[in-house]
Design a protein around this motif. Sequence first.
Motif, PDB file in Angstrom:
ATOM      1  N   LEU A  15       0.745  -1.127   0.018  1.00  0.00           N
ATOM      2  CA  LEU A  15       0.022   0.117   0.017  1.00  0.00           C
ATOM      3  C   LEU A  15       0.787   1.325   0.021  1.00  0.00           C
ATOM      4  CD1 LEU A  15      -2.901  -0.959   2.614  1.00  0.00           C
ATOM      5  CD2 LEU A  15      -2.909  -0.817  -0.202  1.00  0.00           C
ATOM      6  N   GLY A  16       2.027   1.088   0.558  1.00  0.00           N
ATOM      7  CA  GLY A  16       2.815   2.570   0.657  1.00  0.00           C
ATOM      8  C   GLY A  16       2.368   2.881   2.156  1.00  0.00           C
ATOM      9  N   PRO A  17       3.307   3.743   2.618  1.00  0.00           N
ATOM     10  CA  PRO A  17       3.121   4.233   4.107  1.00  0.00           C
ATOM     11  C   PRO A  17       1.865   4.867   4.405  1.00  0.00           C
ATOM     12  CG  PRO A  17       5.080   5.290   2.978  1.00  0.00           C
ATOM     13  CD  PRO A  17       4.761   4.424   2.268  1.00  0.00           C
ATOM     14  N   ARG A  18       1.410   5.726   3.635  1.00  0.00           N
ATOM     15  CA  ARG A  18       0.303   6.746   3.895  1.00  0.00           C
ATOM     16  C   ARG A  18      -1.136   5.786   3.848  1.00  0.00           C
ATOM     17  NH1 ARG A  18      -3.760   8.915   1.265  1.00  0.00           N
ATOM     18  NH2 ARG A  18      -2.921   8.445  -0.508  1.00  0.00           N
ATOM     19  N   LEU A  19      -1.129   5.050   2.959  1.00  0.00           N
ATOM     20  CA  LEU A  19      -2.626   4.177   2.692  1.00  0.00           C
ATOM     21  C   LEU A  19      -2.422   3.130   3.727  1.00  0.00           C
ATOM     22  CD1 LEU A  19      -3.384   3.892  -0.873  1.00  0.00           C
ATOM     23  CD2 LEU A  19      -4.521   4.898   0.798  1.00  0.00           C
ATOM     24  N   HIS A  20      -1.175   2.488   4.141  1.00  0.00           N
ATOM     25  CA  HIS A  20      -1.001   1.402   5.082  1.00  0.00           C
ATOM     26  C   HIS A  20      -1.704   2.046   6.516  1.00  0.00           C
ATOM     27  CE1 HIS A  20       1.599  -0.741   8.366  1.00  0.00           C
ATOM     28  NE2 HIS A  20       0.836  -1.507   7.838  1.00  0.00           N
ATOM     29  N   GLU A  21      -1.174   3.292   6.932  1.00  0.00           N
ATOM     30  CA  GLU A  21      -1.349   3.729   8.067  1.00  0.00           C
ATOM     31  C   GLU A  21      -3.011   4.125   7.895  1.00  0.00           C
ATOM     32  OE1 GLU A  21      -1.526   5.353  11.871  1.00  0.00           O
ATOM     33  OE2 GLU A  21      -0.030   4.326  10.774  1.00  0.00           O
ATOM     34  N   GLU A  22      -3.642   4.499   6.835  1.00  0.00           N
ATOM     35  CA  GLU A  22      -5.058   4.675   6.847  1.00  0.00           C
ATOM     36  C   GLU A  22      -5.756   3.368   7.109  1.00  0.00           C
ATOM     37  OE1 GLU A  22      -6.972   7.334   6.322  1.00  0.00           O
ATOM     38  OE2 GLU A  22      -6.040   8.631   4.441  1.00  0.00           O
ATOM     39  N   TYR A  23      -5.226   2.301   6.399  1.00  0.00           N
ATOM     40  CA  TYR A  23      -6.136   0.842   6.589  1.00  0.00           C
ATOM     41  C   TYR A  23      -6.071   0.533   8.019  1.00  0.00           C
ATOM     42  CZ  TYR A  23      -6.432  -4.025   5.003  1.00  0.00           C
ATOM     43  OH  TYR A  23      -6.695  -5.333   5.064  1.00  0.00           O
ATOM     44  N   ILE A  24      -5.169   0.658   8.603  1.00  0.00           N
ATOM     45  CA  ILE A  24      -5.062  -0.058  10.161  1.00  0.00           C
ATOM     46  C   ILE A  24      -5.579   1.124  11.200  1.00  0.00           C
ATOM     47  CG2 ILE A  24      -3.610  -1.680   9.663  1.00  0.00           C
ATOM     48  CD1 ILE A  24      -1.342  -0.249  11.125  1.00  0.00           C
ATOM     49  N   SER A  25      -5.608   2.440  10.726  1.00  0.00           N
ATOM     50  CA  SER A  25      -5.691   3.418  12.026  1.00  0.00           C
ATOM     51  C   SER A  25      -7.387   3.607  12.175  1.00  0.00           C
ATOM     52  CB  SER A  25      -5.302   4.635  11.944  1.00  0.00           C
ATOM     53  OG  SER A  25      -5.607   5.314  10.525  1.00  0.00           O
ATOM     54  N   ALA A  26      -7.726   3.968  13.332  1.00  0.00           N
ATOM     55  CA  ALA A  26      -9.158   4.494  13.773  1.00  0.00           C
ATOM     56  C   ALA A  26      -9.612   5.520  12.700  1.00  0.00           C
ATOM     57  CB  ALA A  26      -9.225   4.868  15.192  1.00  0.00           C
ATOM     58  N   GLN A  27     -10.840   5.039  12.204  1.00  0.00           N
ATOM     59  CA  GLN A  27     -11.681   6.193  11.307  1.00  0.00           C
ATOM     60  C   GLN A  27     -12.963   6.640  11.632  1.00  0.00           C
ATOM     61  OE1 GLN A  27     -10.131   6.909   8.050  1.00  0.00           O
ATOM     62  NE2 GLN A  27      -8.169   5.725   8.406  1.00  0.00           N
ATOM     63  N   ALA A  28     -13.626   5.887  12.284  1.00  0.00           N
ATOM     64  CA  ALA A  28     -14.980   6.156  12.773  1.00  0.00           C
ATOM     65  C   ALA A  28     -15.266   5.598  13.894  1.00  0.00           C
ATOM     66  CB  ALA A  28     -16.006   5.819  11.407  1.00  0.00           C
ATOM     67  N   THR A  29     -15.829   6.199  15.001  1.00  0.00           N
ATOM     68  CA  THR A  29     -16.410   5.432  16.211  1.00  0.00           C
ATOM     69  C   THR A  29     -17.587   5.804  16.347  1.00  0.00           C
ATOM     70  OG1 THR A  29     -13.871   5.615  17.185  1.00  0.00           O
ATOM     71  CG2 THR A  29     -15.915   5.533  18.444  1.00  0.00           C
ATOM     72  N   GLY A  30     -18.505   5.070  16.760  1.00  0.00           N
ATOM     73  CA  GLY A  30     -19.886   5.471  17.104  1.00  0.00           C
ATOM     74  C   GLY A  30     -20.620   4.127  17.310  1.00  0.00           C
TER      75      GLY A  30
END
Length: 384
Positions: free
Chosen positions: A297-312
């Motif tokens: 994925l490359g570093p930016r997308l890799h971080e997006e893939y595994i990091s918190a995006q939406a909580t609710g």
Amino acid sequence: MPAHPAPHDPTPDPQDTTHTGNVEGFAADGYAAVRRTFQRLVDDGRETGAGLSIWRAGTEVVRLNGGWADTRRHHPWTATTLVQPYSLSKAFAALTALTAVRDGTLELDRPIAAYWSGYRAHGKDHTTLRHVLTHQAGQPRFPASAAHLDLLDDAGLRTALEHAAPEHPPGASLGEHALTYGHLIDGILRAGAHTTLGEAFNDVVRPALGIDAWFGVPDHALHRVADLEYADPDWPRLLPAAPWLHTPAGALDIERINSRAWRQSVFGGVNLHATATTIAEFFSHLTDTAGPVARLLGPRLHEEYISAQATGHDTVFGTTLTWTLGFLRDRTKIAKGGIGGSVGWWSLTHGHACAYLTRRLDDHSRAAEIAAALGDDLTVQADG
């Protein structure tokens, strides 16, 4: 890299290998409690066919196989047995979409309608790929208009999603897109990247990661696929998620999902077929910034893939959760499971990965007992 890579097959020390009852495999020193738990699940009849794999520091430290791969109980479950883990498939469908973002043919925050013109109907014109991957697109189930469609009518089901109004404004709420997730991703890939989910996964993701997993099992691997079976004949009706799984009919029907046609189709929200070793090895590399997922994925997308995006509050799960672009995440783990009892996770606390894949469709108590023997807790809390 070979076109059809074999599962990783480390040679364990002979004294660590077990062949007890209908369980075979190995467990390294320190994993005796896990081995006993798995053996007990088979001995007690709570498990009729499953694979367990645990990875630590780049090595498979536990590989146990128990029960049978077929309902007639002629073929023991082995390390190469493939099985459908239902929604665990979503993590791999999401990863496939992200490879198109990597290539510049899709954007996470551009409206889907910029690629897929038919999707702009009924208030969906601002829905993005990020909304889809984080289960915020407002289409957690197929609309009632899809009830007459066949389960494998891909084009008809995509059209039904085009014409349906979202159940809530995109981005306003969460609800796991139980059966629709893969069809939404497939529709976006077709329109924006001029490929399909199945093609992109099998031609791009599989070779890059070297994994023994398939969307659409090829002829040469069909003999390795395990038959799913109900732990209780009423299991489909008793599922809390049943309201999101009834349309179109068949996704919980044993005869249908054990058919060759289903196994060789691409129903990206639920029907990946994989081995336990493959899933555990994948999770073992998940957070590694120099690992195969990050390289893909490359570093930016890799971080997006595994990091918190939406909580609710997730309306399908009925509790507050945190979604990444494909996983559930809390303070102790990154995980994804599927109805029926299969689950994979990476322990942020203990630094190990585990996959428990089963053909006996029941609850997640078996995987939870394996997790407890590892010191993990599969209960998912919001990561906030």
